[in-house]
Design a protein around this motif. Structure first.
Motif, mmCIF file in Angstrom:
data_model
loop_
_atom_site.group_PDB
_atom_site.id
_atom_site.type_symbol
_atom_site.label_atom_id
_atom_site.label_comp_id
_atom_site.label_asym_id
_atom_site.label_seq_id
_atom_site.Cartn_x
_atom_site.Cartn_y
_atom_site.Cartn_z
ATOM 1 N N SER A 188 28.191 62.097 31.918
ATOM 2 C CA SER A 188 29.007 63.206 32.415
ATOM 3 C C SER A 188 29.393 64.161 31.297
ATOM 4 C CB SER A 188 30.278 62.673 33.081
ATOM 5 O OG SER A 188 31.174 62.157 32.108
ATOM 6 N N GLY A 189 29.275 63.710 30.051
ATOM 7 C CA GLY A 189 29.620 64.543 28.905
ATOM 8 C C GLY A 189 31.070 64.448 28.481
ATOM 9 N N ALA A 190 31.921 63.773 29.261
ATOM 10 C CA ALA A 190 33.345 63.681 28.928
ATOM 11 C C ALA A 190 33.560 62.724 27.758
ATOM 12 C CB ALA A 190 34.134 63.205 30.137
ATOM 13 N N ASP A 191 34.551 63.037 26.913
ATOM 14 C CA ASP A 191 34.911 62.150 25.808
ATOM 15 C C ASP A 191 36.379 61.740 25.891
ATOM 16 O OD1 ASP A 191 34.073 60.727 23.501
ATOM 17 O OD2 ASP A 191 35.070 62.195 22.214
ATOM 18 N N THR A 192 37.186 62.529 26.581
ATOM 19 C CA THR A 192 38.576 62.186 26.856
ATOM 20 C C THR A 192 38.884 62.551 28.306
ATOM 21 O OG1 THR A 192 39.363 64.356 26.102
ATOM 22 C CG2 THR A 192 39.313 62.576 24.473
ATOM 23 N N GLY A 193 39.941 61.960 28.843
ATOM 24 C CA GLY A 193 40.315 62.232 30.229
ATOM 25 C C GLY A 193 40.164 60.994 31.097
ATOM 26 N N SER A 194 40.661 61.058 32.327
ATOM 27 C CA SER A 194 40.728 59.883 33.195
ATOM 28 C C SER A 194 39.365 59.319 33.565
ATOM 29 C CB SER A 194 41.499 60.228 34.476
ATOM 30 O OG SER A 194 40.855 61.284 35.178
ATOM 31 N N ASN A 195 38.336 60.159 33.638
ATOM 32 C CA ASN A 195 36.997 59.675 33.988
ATOM 33 C C ASN A 195 36.103 59.462 32.768
ATOM 34 O OD1 ASN A 195 37.128 59.344 36.790
ATOM 35 N ND2 ASN A 195 36.879 61.551 37.127
ATOM 36 N N ALA A 196 36.672 59.630 31.585
ATOM 37 C CA ALA A 196 35.898 59.424 30.356
ATOM 38 C C ALA A 196 35.912 57.939 30.016
ATOM 39 C CB ALA A 196 36.482 60.254 29.220
ATOM 40 N N ARG A 197 35.025 57.203 30.644
ATOM 41 C CA ARG A 197 34.902 55.759 30.439
ATOM 42 C C ARG A 197 33.438 55.420 30.196
ATOM 43 N NH1 ARG A 197 39.456 52.948 32.694
ATOM 44 N NH2 ARG A 197 40.812 54.309 33.943
ATOM 45 N N VAL A 198 33.175 54.539 29.250
ATOM 46 C CA VAL A 198 31.817 54.051 29.003
ATOM 47 C C VAL A 198 31.594 52.810 29.848
ATOM 48 C CG1 VAL A 198 30.271 52.990 27.324
ATOM 49 C CG2 VAL A 198 31.664 54.945 26.658
ATOM 50 N N GLY A 199 30.487 52.780 30.592
ATOM 51 C CA GLY A 199 30.196 51.602 31.395
ATOM 52 C C GLY A 199 28.709 51.292 31.433
ATOM 53 N N PHE A 200 28.385 50.030 31.656
ATOM 54 C CA PHE A 200 27.000 49.619 31.898
ATOM 55 C C PHE A 200 27.023 48.301 32.650
ATOM 56 C CE2 PHE A 200 28.132 47.510 28.013
ATOM 57 C CZ PHE A 200 27.375 46.354 27.922
ATOM 58 N N ASN A 201 25.903 47.995 33.272
ATOM 59 C CA ASN A 201 25.839 46.807 34.119
ATOM 60 C C ASN A 201 25.435 45.543 33.371
ATOM 61 O OD1 ASN A 201 26.570 48.023 36.571
ATOM 62 N ND2 ASN A 201 24.484 48.719 36.948
ATOM 63 N N GLU A 202 24.355 45.633 32.599
ATOM 64 C CA GLU A 202 23.777 44.403 32.042
ATOM 65 C C GLU A 202 22.894 44.725 30.852
ATOM 66 O OE1 GLU A 202 23.375 40.162 32.348
ATOM 67 O OE2 GLU A 202 24.436 41.468 33.760
ATOM 68 N N ILE A 203 22.824 43.768 29.919
ATOM 69 C CA ILE A 203 21.854 43.825 28.834
ATOM 70 C C ILE A 203 21.379 42.407 28.550
ATOM 71 C CG2 ILE A 203 23.601 43.654 26.999
ATOM 72 C CD1 ILE A 203 21.786 45.578 25.350
ATOM 73 N N GLN A 204 20.080 42.248 28.333
ATOM 74 C CA GLN A 204 19.495 40.957 27.990
ATOM 75 C C GLN A 204 18.529 41.167 26.829
ATOM 76 O OE1 GLN A 204 20.360 38.003 29.210
ATOM 77 N NE2 GLN A 204 21.757 38.823 30.781
ATOM 78 N N PHE A 205 18.597 40.285 25.840
ATOM 79 C CA PHE A 205 17.815 40.443 24.622
ATOM 80 C C PHE A 205 16.609 39.504 24.608
ATOM 81 C CE2 PHE A 205 22.081 41.879 23.659
ATOM 82 C CZ PHE A 205 21.863 43.047 22.949
ATOM 83 N N ARG A 206 15.564 39.947 23.886
ATOM 84 C CA ARG A 206 14.306 39.194 23.834
ATOM 85 C C ARG A 206 13.934 38.896 22.382
ATOM 86 N NH1 ARG A 206 9.016 40.621 23.033
ATOM 87 N NH2 ARG A 206 9.559 42.843 22.972
#
Length: 237
Positions: free
Chosen positions: A194-212
């Protein structure tokens, strides 16, 4: 007599190298029991443990760590975090922007890291916008004391945005690169779609990561020793 002695030496070397094969074989493929931590305000929403334990992966089997397959639509339940299947940070505020967030993935031992699979946020306009865009990736070989940038062919500097359609499943993004000996991987300097860095919707999220990981070099040496021993045996006969 000389040929017989040569065969005995080669066989002994082969036996010694064979002892390393089981451990290296276990170190190949999916790296299991990865733990994730983050350095930001509070614990965020959902549960960061859900990003490495397979929760939300479609499978089969469902909710099981895997390097392939899709992830179900992002669920962040702020009232009952256990109902979530992902994690997102607290919102960035003045003086503590999202770009200061760091996420650390710990393997518990050294692996010959050669790639990973990643599932970004998705399933709504809001979650797709909060998915990770740009990222700096580093690795450590000593438990997180010293860090080295992970660079080179195949290493991502950004992730594709997840789908914004309601209820959409999220496809895996897979990356392969030259192997490095690693105990930890760290994400930092992140931006969101979204490009936001501050504000109520400025949140970093992700679902999953798996390493090989891939087998360590001693496995290849053991196979070479098998071949040399066979040559020695043929000469002796």
């Amino acid at each position: 007599m000389k040929l017989a002695i040569t065969h005995l030496v080669l066989s002994t070397a082969t036996f010694g190298l064979m002892l390393a094969v089981p451990q290296n074989a276990q170190a190949a493929g999916l790296i299991r029991n990865v733990t994730a931590t983050q350095s930001f305000m509070g614990s965020g929403q959902g549960d960061i443990n859900f990003t490495t334990n397979g929760k939300g992966l479609v499978g089969p089997p469902a909710n099981t760590p895997s390097l392939t397959g899709n992830h179900s639509s992002t669920i962040i339940d702020t009232l009952t975090p256990a109902n979530s299947n992902a994690w997102r940070s607290a919102s960035g505020v003045s003086g503590t922007p999202l770009s200061s967030l760091r996420i650390n993935f710990a393997f518990g031992r050294v692996y010959n890291l050669a790639g990973f699979s990643f599932w970004n946020f998705g399933g709504s306009t809001t979650t797709a916008g909060q998915g990770i865009n740009a990222v700096r990736i580093e690795y450590s070989s000593d438990g997180g004391t010293n860090w080295t940038p992970l660079t080179g062919l195949g290493v991502p500097t950004s992730f594709a945005q997840g789908p914004s359609g309601a209820g959409s499943t999220i496809a895996v993004q897979q990356f392969s690169f030259s192997p490095v000996l690693a105990t930890n991987v760290r994400f930092s300097n992140m931006t969101i779609h979204s490009g936001a860095d501050t504000g109520s919707n400025a949140r970093v999220g992700f679902n999953e990561i798996q390493f090989r990981s891939i087998p360590e070099p001693s496995t290849t040496l053991a196979l070479l020793a098998f071949g040399l021993a066979a040559v020695g045996l043929r000469k002796r006969i």
